[in-house]
Each structure stands twice: as C-alpha cells, then as structure tokens.
Design a protein around this motif. Structure first.
Motif, PDB file in Angstrom:
ATOM      1  N   GLY A   1     -10.969   2.930  -0.039  1.00 16.88           N
ATOM      2  CA  GLY A   1     -10.060   3.460  -1.014  1.00 16.88           C
ATOM      3  C   GLY A   1      -8.852   2.528  -1.029  1.00 16.88           C
ATOM      4  N   LEU A   2      -8.507   1.511  -0.376  1.00 14.17           N
ATOM      5  CA  LEU A   2      -7.644   0.625  -0.055  1.00 14.17           C
ATOM      6  C   LEU A   2      -7.881  -0.810  -0.315  1.00 14.17           C
ATOM      7  N   TRP A   3      -6.710  -1.726  -0.775  1.00 18.63           N
ATOM      8  CA  TRP A   3      -7.068  -3.110  -0.664  1.00 18.63           C
ATOM      9  C   TRP A   3      -7.228  -3.445   0.547  1.00 18.63           C
ATOM     10  N   GLU A   4      -8.235  -4.341   0.825  1.00 18.94           N
ATOM     11  CA  GLU A   4      -8.322  -4.905   2.268  1.00 18.94           C
ATOM     12  C   GLU A   4      -7.855  -6.365   2.600  1.00 18.94           C
ATOM     13  N   TRP A   5      -7.195  -6.557   3.468  1.00 18.16           N
ATOM     14  CA  TRP A   5      -6.984  -8.000   3.964  1.00 18.16           C
ATOM     15  C   TRP A   5      -8.094  -8.923   4.087  1.00 18.16           C
ATOM     16  N   THR A   6      -7.847 -10.104   3.930  1.00 14.42           N
ATOM     17  CA  THR A   6      -8.607 -11.090   4.389  1.00 14.42           C
ATOM     18  C   THR A   6      -7.991 -12.025   5.126  1.00 14.42           C
ATOM     19  N   SER A   7      -8.581 -12.990   5.843  1.00 15.39           N
ATOM     20  CA  SER A   7      -7.880 -13.974   6.480  1.00 15.39           C
ATOM     21  C   SER A   7      -7.825 -15.177   5.555  1.00 15.39           C
ATOM     22  N   SER A   8      -8.303 -15.278   4.230  1.00 19.13           N
ATOM     23  CA  SER A   8      -8.596 -16.250   3.359  1.00 19.13           C
ATOM     24  C   SER A   8      -7.033 -16.590   2.594  1.00 19.13           C
ATOM     25  N   ALA A   9      -6.704 -17.579   2.429  1.00 19.73           N
ATOM     26  CA  ALA A   9      -5.433 -17.867   1.443  1.00 19.73           C
ATOM     27  C   ALA A   9      -5.899 -18.069   0.110  1.00 19.73           C
ATOM     28  N   PHE A  10      -4.754 -17.413  -0.888  1.00 17.32           N
ATOM     29  CA  PHE A  10      -5.065 -17.271  -2.018  1.00 17.32           C
ATOM     30  C   PHE A  10      -5.059 -18.538  -2.876  1.00 17.32           C
ATOM     31  N   MET A  11      -6.257 -19.349  -3.258  1.00 18.69           N
ATOM     32  CA  MET A  11      -6.252 -20.608  -3.754  1.00 18.69           C
ATOM     33  C   MET A  11      -7.223 -20.770  -4.829  1.00 18.69           C
ATOM     34  N   PRO A  12      -7.006 -21.703  -5.884  1.00 17.20           N
ATOM     35  CA  PRO A  12      -8.033 -21.791  -6.878  1.00 17.20           C
ATOM     36  C   PRO A  12      -9.710 -22.284  -6.479  1.00 17.20           C
ATOM     37  N   PHE A  13     -10.442 -21.563  -7.199  1.00 17.14           N
ATOM     38  CA  PHE A  13     -11.714 -21.986  -7.253  1.00 17.14           C
ATOM     39  C   PHE A  13     -11.866 -23.315  -7.514  1.00 17.14           C
ATOM     40  N   ALA A  14     -13.045 -23.990  -7.367  1.00 16.85           N
ATOM     41  CA  ALA A  14     -13.319 -25.195  -8.055  1.00 16.85           C
ATOM     42  C   ALA A  14     -13.640 -24.899  -9.549  1.00 16.85           C
ATOM     43  N   GLY A  15     -12.948 -25.952 -10.359  1.00 20.12           N
ATOM     44  CA  GLY A  15     -13.061 -25.739 -11.855  1.00 20.12           C
ATOM     45  C   GLY A  15     -12.015 -24.772 -12.413  1.00 20.12           C
ATOM     46  N   PHE A  16     -11.206 -24.265 -11.566  1.00 17.79           N
ATOM     47  CA  PHE A  16     -10.041 -23.688 -12.257  1.00 17.79           C
ATOM     48  C   PHE A  16      -9.302 -24.319 -13.363  1.00 17.79           C
ATOM     49  N   SER A  17      -8.953 -23.405 -14.216  1.00 13.14           N
ATOM     50  CA  SER A  17      -8.039 -23.871 -15.432  1.00 13.14           C
ATOM     51  C   SER A  17      -7.191 -22.450 -15.752  1.00 13.14           C
ATOM     52  N   PRO A  18      -5.839 -22.448 -15.950  1.00 10.30           N
ATOM     53  CA  PRO A  18      -5.077 -21.524 -16.471  1.00 10.30           C
ATOM     54  C   PRO A  18      -5.286 -20.989 -17.803  1.00 10.30           C
ATOM     55  N   ASP A  19      -5.235 -19.639 -17.692  1.00  8.27           N
ATOM     56  CA  ASP A  19      -5.484 -18.871 -18.952  1.00  8.27           C
ATOM     57  C   ASP A  19      -4.119 -19.121 -19.643  1.00  8.27           C
ATOM     58  N   PRO A  20      -3.838 -18.583 -21.166  1.00 10.32           N
ATOM     59  CA  PRO A  20      -2.620 -18.648 -21.742  1.00 10.32           C
ATOM     60  C   PRO A  20      -1.182 -18.065 -20.803  1.00 10.32           C
ATOM     61  N   TYR A  21      -1.565 -16.933 -20.119  1.00 14.14           N
ATOM     62  CA  TYR A  21      -0.636 -16.529 -19.009  1.00 14.14           C
ATOM     63  C   TYR A  21      -0.433 -17.258 -17.942  1.00 14.14           C
ATOM     64  N   GLU A  22       0.111 -18.397 -17.850  1.00 17.56           N
ATOM     65  CA  GLU A  22      -0.059 -19.289 -16.803  1.00 17.56           C
ATOM     66  C   GLU A  22       0.546 -18.757 -15.350  1.00 17.56           C
ATOM     67  N   ASP A  23       1.495 -17.651 -15.662  1.00 14.95           N
ATOM     68  CA  ASP A  23       2.088 -17.291 -14.376  1.00 14.95           C
ATOM     69  C   ASP A  23       1.553 -16.426 -13.623  1.00 14.95           C
ATOM     70  N   TYR A  24       0.274 -15.913 -14.062  1.00 15.08           N
ATOM     71  CA  TYR A  24      -0.339 -14.981 -13.376  1.00 15.08           C
ATOM     72  C   TYR A  24      -1.135 -15.470 -11.878  1.00 15.08           C
ATOM     73  N   SER A  25      -1.645 -16.538 -11.859  1.00 12.32           N
ATOM     74  CA  SER A  25      -2.344 -17.137 -11.077  1.00 12.32           C
ATOM     75  C   SER A  25      -1.477 -18.311 -10.235  1.00 12.32           C
ATOM     76  N   LYS A  26      -1.325 -19.451 -11.021  1.00 17.29           N
ATOM     77  CA  LYS A  26      -0.972 -20.713 -10.683  1.00 17.29           C
ATOM     78  C   LYS A  26       0.290 -20.809  -9.820  1.00 17.29           C
ATOM     79  N   PRO A  27       1.332 -20.078 -10.047  1.00 14.54           N
ATOM     80  CA  PRO A  27       2.412 -20.362  -9.169  1.00 14.54           C
ATOM     81  C   PRO A  27       2.417 -19.937  -7.749  1.00 14.54           C
ATOM     82  N   TRP A  28       0.977 -19.026  -7.616  1.00 14.10           N
ATOM     83  CA  TRP A  28       0.921 -18.393  -6.127  1.00 14.10           C
ATOM     84  C   TRP A  28       0.028 -18.857  -5.542  1.00 14.10           C
TER      85      TRP A  28
END
Length: 365
Positions: free
Chosen positions: A294-321
C-alpha cells in the motif's frame, strides 16, 4: 465521465476544506503553496483539454499562463505570485470541469480530445495524491475518509519470507494500443535478469526501529534520524496520520522513508533494494505469499528512458528528469487511483525525498 467527477470532487473537497490561513506555508523544495498548486491543476487541465496545449488559445482566467505554468514559473517564485482569491480559483476550477463534462457528454469526441482529457485527469489525480502527502507532511487534517493501515492488516497474520525467482525474461514497459500510458513507459521490451530473492513483505516499523536503535549511538542522533511522523511517549512509540497521533502498529510497513535511508538500512542488514525489473517481475507475478504494502516502493534503479523512448506532447512529464539522479518507485499508495496500480507504471523521485507515501522491501544480496 465518472473518473473526472471523482477526481474533481477530491480536488475541490481538499482545497475548499482547508482552514483559512493554512494555505500559507513556508518555502520548501518539496511542497507548493496549496492555492498555487490548485490553480496549477486547473490551468493544466484547461491548457491541454481545452486549449490544445497552445498559448495562443485564450484561458478563462486572465494571466493564468504566467501564474500557473510550472514549466515557466520557478519553484521559489510561486510563494510571491499574485494569486487570485480562492473564490476566483474555485470558480475557474468549476468552469473548467463543467466544460470538460460537456465535451465528454458529446458524441463528437476526437482522438486528440480524448488523449488530452485523459492526460488532464491523470495529472489531476497525481496532484490529488500530492495534496495527501503534503497535508501529511504539514500535519493538516484530511477531509476525505481514509485508512492508512487497510492494506497492511494482512501482514499481521503472516511471516515474511524471501521468494525465489529464477533467472529468465521479464517484460518492462507498456504495449502500444494498450490505452492511455505515459511516455516513460514506451515501449514494452523483454529483458533477461539473473535469479533473485525478494521479501514477501515490505520492511516494517519494527524492523526499521531496530535499525534506528542499533545503528545510532546517542539519543540525539536517534531523534535526528527518526521519521518526522514518529515520536515516543513514555515507553510507547506513536506515528502521526495527518493531524492525529496513534500508537504505532509495529507490523505495518514503515512509510515516509527516503531511498537514502532505505539504502542505509539495507547496508546494515546485509541486504539490498530490488532493481526496477526485479520489482516489476515480482509485482506482475504476485506469487503465493506476496503482500502489497500500500506504498510506493523504492528500487535501486535510476529513472532513465527505455530504448525507443520519444516524448509525448507534454514533454516536461519525463524528459527533464532523465538526469540519472531520480530513482524509480513501483507499486501504489492508497491515494493512487486504481488505473495507476499496474506493474508498468513508473513513479520517480529524488532519493532524498521521504514525504510521499513510500517505503521499501529488500532482496537477498
């Protein structure tokens, strides 16, 4: 339509129920001024659902683009922004929601409108959850009935075990044409991961308290390391749920723990956090004995794009992070809508953050 109404009801109830004066909060990197955040939620909804993401299309509220566009107004400036009165913001919100209801009630909804309305509702739901952890951090009362222990109760009757997963393939990401998804889920792909053993339960209050007591020498150090919603009254440990203190349930998953603290705990125990693919695999299979936290659980993985990523119209959702600094979290909290509660969804925060409803479970090294 019902998703919109449910989301709008939560937003309005939370903001309208905030006592006068409590909207004034100290400058902090982890919160927004509540009335600014409310205006931002409304602006975002209108901007994408009604204005097609174009500044050239006018807003119902004058100067809304200058006031509430989070991509333009830096965090610290939100405290000095000249906001309209709450009555004006509530009227703006009601007008935007009514306009969206009218669109959803029509029979001529275009695919573009459908996408942007879903984006706006998802964004609003995320901010509703952000209101919950902001209210928790500030010690405010929460005006919507909720039981933080509802998921954790099953832990009382089962002992944690380590569940073995053999080496093999795991699917991460989402398929195309599988409904609304966020761009950081693009696209489904198969990875081969080594075998691993993961705990059937998240780390509990009792286990984390043992770490606090054993890891730190002086009383002053222990107090400094305690989660901010913990306290000891006599011999009784208590934890705060919004504005109320209650005796701590030691078997419940520990919450509001940063990834840095989780890493320290794992190091002390000789364990480790799961990777994103490992936790995804475990969540997808939900083996016998598996207990959601019932909680968000941490992983050891950095938040990075998957192969083939392309931003959607709201580009600031993922790309800057995708900066290598943010960590992936999997799972969900009780404030998370059901449609986000899927193994493919990726949450992400800086590892120093402990204010969301987050915890962790461990893997054998």
């Amino acid at each position: 339509m019902q998703r919109l109404k449910d989301s709008a009801n939560i937003t309005r109830t939370v903001i309208a129920g905030l006592e006068l004066g409590l909207e004034k909060v100290s400058l902090s990197s982890t919160v927004n001024p509540p009335h600014w955040e409310f205006g931002h939620v409304t602006w975002f909804h209108e901007f994408w659902a009604h204005r097609g993401g174009l500044i050239s299309n006018p807003s119902l509220l004058p100067d809304s683009d200058q006031l509430f566009n989070s991509s333009e107004i830096i965090h610290g400036d939100r405290w000095s922004a000249g906001l309209p009165s709450l009555d004006v913001l509530l009227e703006y919100f009601d007008q935007v929601m009514e306009k969206t209801c009218d669109i959803l009630g029509s029979r001529s909804l275009s695919s573009e409108q459908n996408y942007f309305i879903q984006l706006a509702i998802c964004h609003q739901d995320m901010h509703n959850e952000a209101f919950a952890y902001m209210w928790q951090g500030l010690g405010y009362s929460w005006s919507i009935s909720v039981d933080l222990a509802s998921v954790a109760k099953s832990n009382e009757f089962s002992e944690p075990v380590y569940i073995d997963f053999p080496a093999g393939p795991v699917s991460i990401g989402s398929k195309s044409n599988s409904g609304f998804i966020f761009d950081n889920e693009k696209w489904e792909q198969e990875l081969h991961i080594p075998g691993f053993s993961i705990s059937s339960q998240a780390v509990t209050n009792q286990q984390y308290l043992e770490f606090i007591e054993a890891h730190l020498r002086g009383e002053q150090d222990r107090v400094a390391m305690l989660p901010s919603h913990w306290r000891k009254v006599g011999h009784i440990w208590q934890e705060r749920c919004f504005d109320r203190w209650r005796d701590m349930e030691m078997h419940h998953p520990v919450r509001h723990i940063s990834a840095k603290a989780a890493d320290a705990y794992c190091s002390w125990r000789g364990l480790r956090l799961p990777t994103e693919p490992e936790l995804t695999a475990a969540m997808s299979l939900s083996p016998i004995g598996w207990q959601p936290s019932g909680l968000w659980e941490w992983t050891s993985s950095a938040f990075m794009p998957f192969a083939g990523f392309s931003p959607d119209p709201y580009e600031d959702y993922s790309k800057p992070w995708f900066d290598g600094k943010h960590r992936v979290l999997k799972g969900w909290s009780i404030f998370t809508p059901q449609y986000f509660r899927r193994p493919q969804f990726r949450n992400f925060y800086l590892p120093s953050r402990s204010d969301p409803f987050c915890g962790f479970r461990t893997c054998l090294p």
